[in-house]
Design an enzyme around this catalytic site. Structure first.
Site, PDB file in Angstrom:
ATOM      1  N   GLN A 105       0.744  -1.089  -0.483  1.00  9.50           N
ATOM      2  CA  GLN A 105      -0.122   0.401   0.198  1.00  9.50           C
ATOM      3  C   GLN A 105       1.328   1.207   0.545  1.00  9.50           C
ATOM      4  O   GLN A 105       0.201   2.180   0.400  1.00  9.50           O
ATOM      5  CB  GLN A 105      -0.535  -0.412   1.255  1.00  9.50           C
ATOM      6  CG  GLN A 105      -2.033  -1.512   1.228  1.00  9.50           C
ATOM      7  CD  GLN A 105      -2.226  -1.359   3.320  1.00  9.50           C
ATOM      8  OE1 GLN A 105      -3.405  -0.892   2.959  1.00  9.50           O
ATOM      9  NE2 GLN A 105      -1.699  -2.154   3.400  1.00  9.50           N
ATOM     10  N   HIS A 123      -1.415   2.084  -4.018  1.00  9.70           N
ATOM     11  CA  HIS A 123      -2.121   3.087  -4.002  1.00  9.70           C
ATOM     12  C   HIS A 123      -1.157   3.722  -4.982  1.00  9.70           C
ATOM     13  O   HIS A 123      -0.793   4.989  -4.871  1.00  9.70           O
ATOM     14  CB  HIS A 123      -1.821   3.093  -2.418  1.00  9.70           C
ATOM     15  CG  HIS A 123      -2.928   2.837  -1.897  1.00  9.70           C
ATOM     16  ND1 HIS A 123      -2.714   2.725  -0.487  1.00  9.70           N
ATOM     17  CD2 HIS A 123      -3.858   1.986  -2.526  1.00  9.70           C
ATOM     18  CE1 HIS A 123      -3.868   1.975  -0.474  1.00  9.70           C
ATOM     19  NE2 HIS A 123      -5.231   1.700  -1.344  1.00  9.70           N
TER      20      HIS A 123
HETATM   21  P1  CNA Z   1      -1.377   3.104   8.758  1.00 10.11           P
HETATM   22  O1  CNA Z   1      -2.764   2.985   8.728  1.00 10.11           O
HETATM   23  O2  CNA Z   1      -0.741   3.859   9.442  1.00 10.11           O
HETATM   24  O3  CNA Z   1      -0.816   1.224   9.816  1.00 10.11           O
HETATM   25  C1  CNA Z   1       0.717   1.090  10.230  1.00 10.11           C
HETATM   26  C2  CNA Z   1       0.619   0.019  11.027  1.00 10.11           C
HETATM   27  O4  CNA Z   1       2.037   0.136  10.898  1.00 10.11           O
HETATM   28  C3  CNA Z   1       0.109   0.137  12.403  1.00 10.11           C
HETATM   29  O5  CNA Z   1      -0.649  -0.523  12.584  1.00 10.11           O
HETATM   30  C4  CNA Z   1       1.277   0.070  13.326  1.00 10.11           C
HETATM   31  O6  CNA Z   1       0.893  -0.267  14.383  1.00 10.11           O
HETATM   32  C5  CNA Z   1       2.421  -0.827  12.159  1.00 10.11           C
HETATM   33  N1  CNA Z   1       3.469  -0.042  12.379  1.00 10.11           N
HETATM   34  C6  CNA Z   1       4.203   1.074  12.119  1.00 10.11           C
HETATM   35  N2  CNA Z   1       6.195   1.102  12.461  1.00 10.11           N
HETATM   36  C7  CNA Z   1       5.698  -0.343  12.003  1.00 10.11           C
HETATM   37  C8  CNA Z   1       7.009  -1.211  12.334  1.00 10.11           C
HETATM   38  N3  CNA Z   1       8.700  -0.544  12.492  1.00 10.11           N
HETATM   39  N4  CNA Z   1       6.854  -2.936  12.308  1.00 10.11           N
HETATM   40  C9  CNA Z   1       6.214  -3.140  12.702  1.00 10.11           C
HETATM   41  N5  CNA Z   1       4.691  -2.408  12.591  1.00 10.11           N
HETATM   42  C10 CNA Z   1       4.623  -1.217  12.783  1.00 10.11           C
HETATM   43  O7  CNA Z   1      -0.653   2.150   7.480  1.00 10.11           O
HETATM   44  P2  CNA Z   1      -1.347   1.274   6.522  1.00 10.11           P
HETATM   45  O8  CNA Z   1      -0.293   0.757   5.227  1.00 10.11           O
HETATM   46  O9  CNA Z   1      -2.698  -0.195   6.801  1.00 10.11           O
HETATM   47  O10 CNA Z   1      -3.027   2.214   5.900  1.00 10.11           O
HETATM   48  C11 CNA Z   1      -3.108   2.678   3.838  1.00 10.11           C
HETATM   49  C12 CNA Z   1      -2.255   4.033   3.758  1.00 10.11           C
HETATM   50  C13 CNA Z   1      -0.701   4.223   4.216  1.00 10.11           C
HETATM   51  C14 CNA Z   1      -1.642   3.606   2.406  1.00 10.11           C
HETATM   52  O11 CNA Z   1      -2.547   4.390   2.050  1.00 10.11           O
HETATM   53  C15 CNA Z   1      -0.260   4.207   2.667  1.00 10.11           C
HETATM   54  O12 CNA Z   1      -0.531   5.392   1.115  1.00 10.11           O
HETATM   55  C16 CNA Z   1      -0.685   5.268   3.559  1.00 10.11           C
HETATM   56  N6  CNA Z   1       0.731   5.501   3.686  1.00 10.11           N
HETATM   57  C17 CNA Z   1       2.158   5.224   2.956  1.00 10.11           C
HETATM   58  C18 CNA Z   1       3.101   5.371   3.480  1.00 10.11           C
HETATM   59  C19 CNA Z   1       4.791   4.946   2.376  1.00 10.11           C
HETATM   60  O13 CNA Z   1       4.266   5.281   1.980  1.00 10.11           O
HETATM   61  N7  CNA Z   1       5.621   4.503   3.329  1.00 10.11           N
HETATM   62  C20 CNA Z   1       3.248   6.417   4.733  1.00 10.11           C
HETATM   63  C21 CNA Z   1       2.656   6.906   5.245  1.00 10.11           C
HETATM   64  C22 CNA Z   1       0.967   6.322   4.539  1.00 10.11           C
END
Ligand code: CNA
Length: 249
Positions: A105, A123
């Protein structure tokens, strides 16, 4: 993480031939990119009284492109972010030909930077940007370094190829991703809250043998998993790499 958990994960990977990795923002937090829903994530902040979900929506992009880009440049572009141990371990699994693909994602492009080829970016990616008038393509630097709304030479507005809230996912990416999950013998879900639809529901296509969840917080898939590891995913894969290196010596 216990040595037992690392060993169990190693055993599952060792008997698997068709692994699929389904990931989210938590995979890249160790690379310095904040996620949405953790305590330090973007959802704990506000932007001029608006939620990130509102600002990152298609409606907002077309109505207020200048404000959209102000938020987007500050919060979604991380030009100095580099792949971490999780990205590198997955690139190694693809080289060993046991990883069918990565369904992510994330929009940061770090899996491709690490060397993975079979990556389904549900995405989209911040690395690709298109002029809405003439269709010309631009790298993320064109968006990052532009003042205000980035524009093409033809005068058209440049839009990132990321799926904004309210937009549908690319059909061919969805078909490929779901095919990989359906045919996997092992599915590793990591760094995702599994709360963004329709992406999250794709994991229920899995019919294989081993389901692993690596996530700091509980997820809706935990109850179906053979192994749940509540640790930093980069640390988990770094420990696994270390264990595998030692067992080769
Ligand atoms: P979210 O809803 O923010 O969930 C992130 C999950 O990851 C949470 O449950 C945390 O507990 C867990 N988490 C955070 N750090 C760690 C780690 N180091 N190790 C293990 N678990 C961890 O994000 P999702 O991806 O579930 O939601 C989808 C969205 C977020 C999509 O539309 C993305 O485009 C969007 N997004 C992407 C990025 C990126 O590309 N790096 C950054 C921020 C948001």
């Amino acid at each position: 993480m216990t040595a037992e958990e690392t060993w169990r994960l190693h055993e599952i990977i060792a008997v698997s031939k068709q692994i699929v990795f389904f990931g989210g923002a938590g995979v890249s937090t160790a690379s310095g990119i904040p996620d949405f829903r953790s305590s330090g994530g973007l959802y704990s902040q506000e932007f001029q009284g608006l939620s990130p979900e509102t600002v990152l929506s298609s409606t907002f992009f077309y109505l207020h492109p200048e404000l959209f880009y102000d938020f987007y440049r500050k919060n979604m572009l991380f030009p100095s972010a580099r792949p971490n141990a999780a990205h590198h371990y997955l690139a190694e699994l693809e080289k060993r030909d046991v990883l069918r693909g990565i369904v992510t994602q994330n929009i940061d492009g770090l899996h491709k930077d690490a060397g993975n080829i079979r990556v389904y970016e549900l995405h989209g990616s911040v690395r690709e940007n298109t002029c809405l008038e003439c269709g010309a393509s631009f790298p993320s630097e064109s968006v990052l370094h532009a003042e205000g709304i980035p524009r093409c030479d033809c005068g058209g507005v440049i839009k990132p190829n990321v799926v904004l809230y309210g937009e549908p996912l690319e059909k061919y990416v969805v078909i490929g991703a779901r095919r990989e999950i359906t045919n996997a013998d092992t599915l590793i879900i990591a760094g995702t809250s599994l709360s963004v639809e329709p992406a999250a529901s794709f994991v229920s296509d899995f019919r294989g043998k081993h389901l692993v969840v690596i996530n700091l917080d509980p997820t809706p898939a935990d109850s179906r998993a053979d192994l749940v590891i509540r640790e930093n995913v980069a640390d988990v894969f770094a420990a696994l790499m270390e264990m595998e290196k030692e067992s080769c010596q």
